[in-house]
Design a protein around this motif. Structure first.
Motif, PDB file in Angstrom:
ATOM      1  N   ASP A 174       0.799  -1.225   0.048  1.00  0.00           N
ATOM      2  CA  ASP A 174      -0.109  -0.232   0.032  1.00  0.00           C
ATOM      3  C   ASP A 174       0.815   1.408   0.512  1.00  0.00           C
ATOM      4  N   PHE A 175       2.147   1.206   1.044  1.00  0.00           N
ATOM      5  CA  PHE A 175       3.140   2.421   0.880  1.00  0.00           C
ATOM      6  C   PHE A 175       3.169   2.583  -0.903  1.00  0.00           C
ATOM      7  N   MET A 176       3.392   1.368  -1.310  1.00  0.00           N
ATOM      8  CA  MET A 176       4.934   1.409  -2.376  1.00  0.00           C
ATOM      9  C   MET A 176       3.347   2.270  -3.376  1.00  0.00           C
ATOM     10  N   GLU A 177       1.951   1.794  -3.609  1.00  0.00           N
ATOM     11  CA  GLU A 177       1.336   1.876  -4.348  1.00  0.00           C
ATOM     12  C   GLU A 177       1.206   3.681  -4.268  1.00  0.00           C
ATOM     13  N   ASP A 178       0.955   4.232  -3.365  1.00  0.00           N
ATOM     14  CA  ASP A 178       0.722   5.824  -2.830  1.00  0.00           C
ATOM     15  C   ASP A 178       2.040   6.479  -2.718  1.00  0.00           C
TER      16      ASP A 178
ATOM     17  N   GLU B 120       4.765  -4.920  -7.089  1.00  0.00           N
ATOM     18  CA  GLU B 120       2.802  -5.492  -7.524  1.00  0.00           C
ATOM     19  C   GLU B 120       2.188  -3.914  -7.309  1.00  0.00           C
ATOM     20  N   ALA B 121       3.334  -3.102  -6.722  1.00  0.00           N
ATOM     21  CA  ALA B 121       1.911  -2.179  -6.563  1.00  0.00           C
ATOM     22  C   ALA B 121       2.117  -1.787  -7.600  1.00  0.00           C
ATOM     23  N   ALA B 122       3.034  -1.325  -8.844  1.00  0.00           N
ATOM     24  CA  ALA B 122       2.467  -1.025 -10.159  1.00  0.00           C
ATOM     25  C   ALA B 122       1.727  -1.413 -10.298  1.00  0.00           C
ATOM     26  N   LYS B 123       1.343  -2.279 -10.939  1.00  0.00           N
ATOM     27  CA  LYS B 123       0.765  -3.563 -11.333  1.00  0.00           C
ATOM     28  C   LYS B 123      -1.518  -2.479 -10.514  1.00  0.00           C
ATOM     29  N   ARG B 124      -1.071  -1.985  -9.882  1.00  0.00           N
ATOM     30  CA  ARG B 124      -2.735  -1.303  -9.522  1.00  0.00           C
ATOM     31  C   ARG B 124      -2.831  -0.203 -10.466  1.00  0.00           C
TER      32      ARG B 124
END
Length: 344
Positions: free
Chosen positions: A239-243, A327-331
């Motif tokens: 979640d942190f990496m996505e943000d 994984e974050a980038a896929k979102r």
């Protein structure tokens, strides 16, 4: 019947308590050394784009004078994510015994073709015209053992000049470097963005060499975390990496540049017009996917070994976990004009 109702109510209350406890946000303390150059304060400045902040994790940006101090903070569990540089990574693994460190994301790279490289500057009207002229002189670095310091020493070693024998090194914060050169307290200073673009400094100083001149392209700064923390809090870290990715891409979008200048000006208390360079090719290279260049990093840490700053090289592949950022980038989805991961 009343007994069973009480038991059921107690079980529900306990389940609610456990659920609340499990939902407690994970505390993430993220380090930085230089405002604007490092992502931590920039991410905090655009926290409204962080959709998971305050839900699955909390974030605290903590400033340090230099990257060597981050090793102690990591060892003492005073940081969850640190922005180590290529020399401090092997130092942390070998000297501090942090074999569980994992490189999780890129912060910035130095010397990439067409992009900025950190500068080492001398007075225009001073006696130093070449690197050889630094013999017997005073050199200013931010912290001994930092990436800036290692590149400086590497350049002097190429010219057969060694610390203590041939020159003196003093430590000083980056914001004070220009004054130290002007006051002749140092004959050479380490200049990094944004301080290297100080108009007064540019008038009175010239670049003697750059980090790229000294050591080539570098995976200069990267985010690291300890394996145990990653495994225990993987969901929150993704979640942190996505943000973080969402915010990084916002900063790298030229359409937002005007607001970016205002953020940088407020952060550094300088006029906004001084930040036309930020997040352009006049800046260090930054991956919009936050993917570090592990091949370059391996070359960098091997160089640190060759220069005898550590006893052995480190196998970078064994100390990297890019699955979080991947994984974050896929979102997230690129706008049509940005597909393929190319920087605008």
């Amino acid at each position: 019947m009343r007994f069973f109702k009480n038991v059921l109510a107690g079980a529900c209350a306990f389940g609610l308590f456990v659920g609340i406890a499990q939902a407690e946000p994970v505390k993430i303390r993220l380090s930085y050394v230089v405002p604007v150059a490092n992502w931590a304060p920039m991410i905090e400045a655009k926290k409204e784009l962080a959709r998971h902040l305050g839900k699955s994790y909390t974030l605290e940006a903590i400033r340090f004078a230099g990257t060597p101090a981050l090793i102690t903070a990591l060892a003492n569990n005073e940081l969850e994510v640190a922005d180590l540089t290529y020399p401090t990574l092997p130092l942390a693994i070998q000297n501090a015994g942090l074999d569980d460190l994992r490189v999780i994301a890129d912060e910035f790279q130095d010397g990439n073709p067409g992009y900025y490289s950190n500068e080492y500057m001398v007075a225009k009207d001073g006696p130093v015209k070449t690197v050889d002229d630094l013999k017997g002189k005073v050199l200013a670095t931010n912290v001994a053992g930092s990436a800036v310091d290692i590149a400086m020493r590497a350049m002097l070693r190429k010219h057969k000049l060694e610390d203590k024998r041939d020159y003196t090194v003093i430590e000083a914060p980056f914001p004070t470097m220009a004054a130290m050169l002007a006051q002749k307290k140092a004959d050479l200073i380490s200049a990094v963005l944004p301080f290297a673009l100080n108009p007064e400094l540019r008038k009175s100083a010239k670049t003697l060499f750059t980090t790229k001149d000294a050591v080539g392209i570098t995976q200069f700064s990267m985010w690291v975390a300890r394996k145990g923390f990653i495994e225990k809090h993987r969901a929150a870290m993704v979640d942190f990496m996505e943000d973080s990715l969402r915010i990084v891409r916002w900063y790298l979008d030229p359409a937002n540049h005007k607001e970016v200048e205002e953020i940088c000006a407020k952060m550094t208390k300088q006029p906004p017009e001084r930040f036309g360079w930020v997040f352009t090719k006049q800046d260090n290279y930054r991956s919009r996917d936050m993917l570090p260049n592990l091949k370059v990093l391996q070359q960098n840490v091997s160089l640190v070994r060759d220069l005898c700053f550590v006893k052995q090289s480190v196998d970078v592949s064994k100390h990297a976990d890019l699955s979080l950022v991947q994984e974050a980038a896929k979102r997230l989805k690129y706008p049509p004009r940005e597909r393929g991961g190319k920087r605008a």
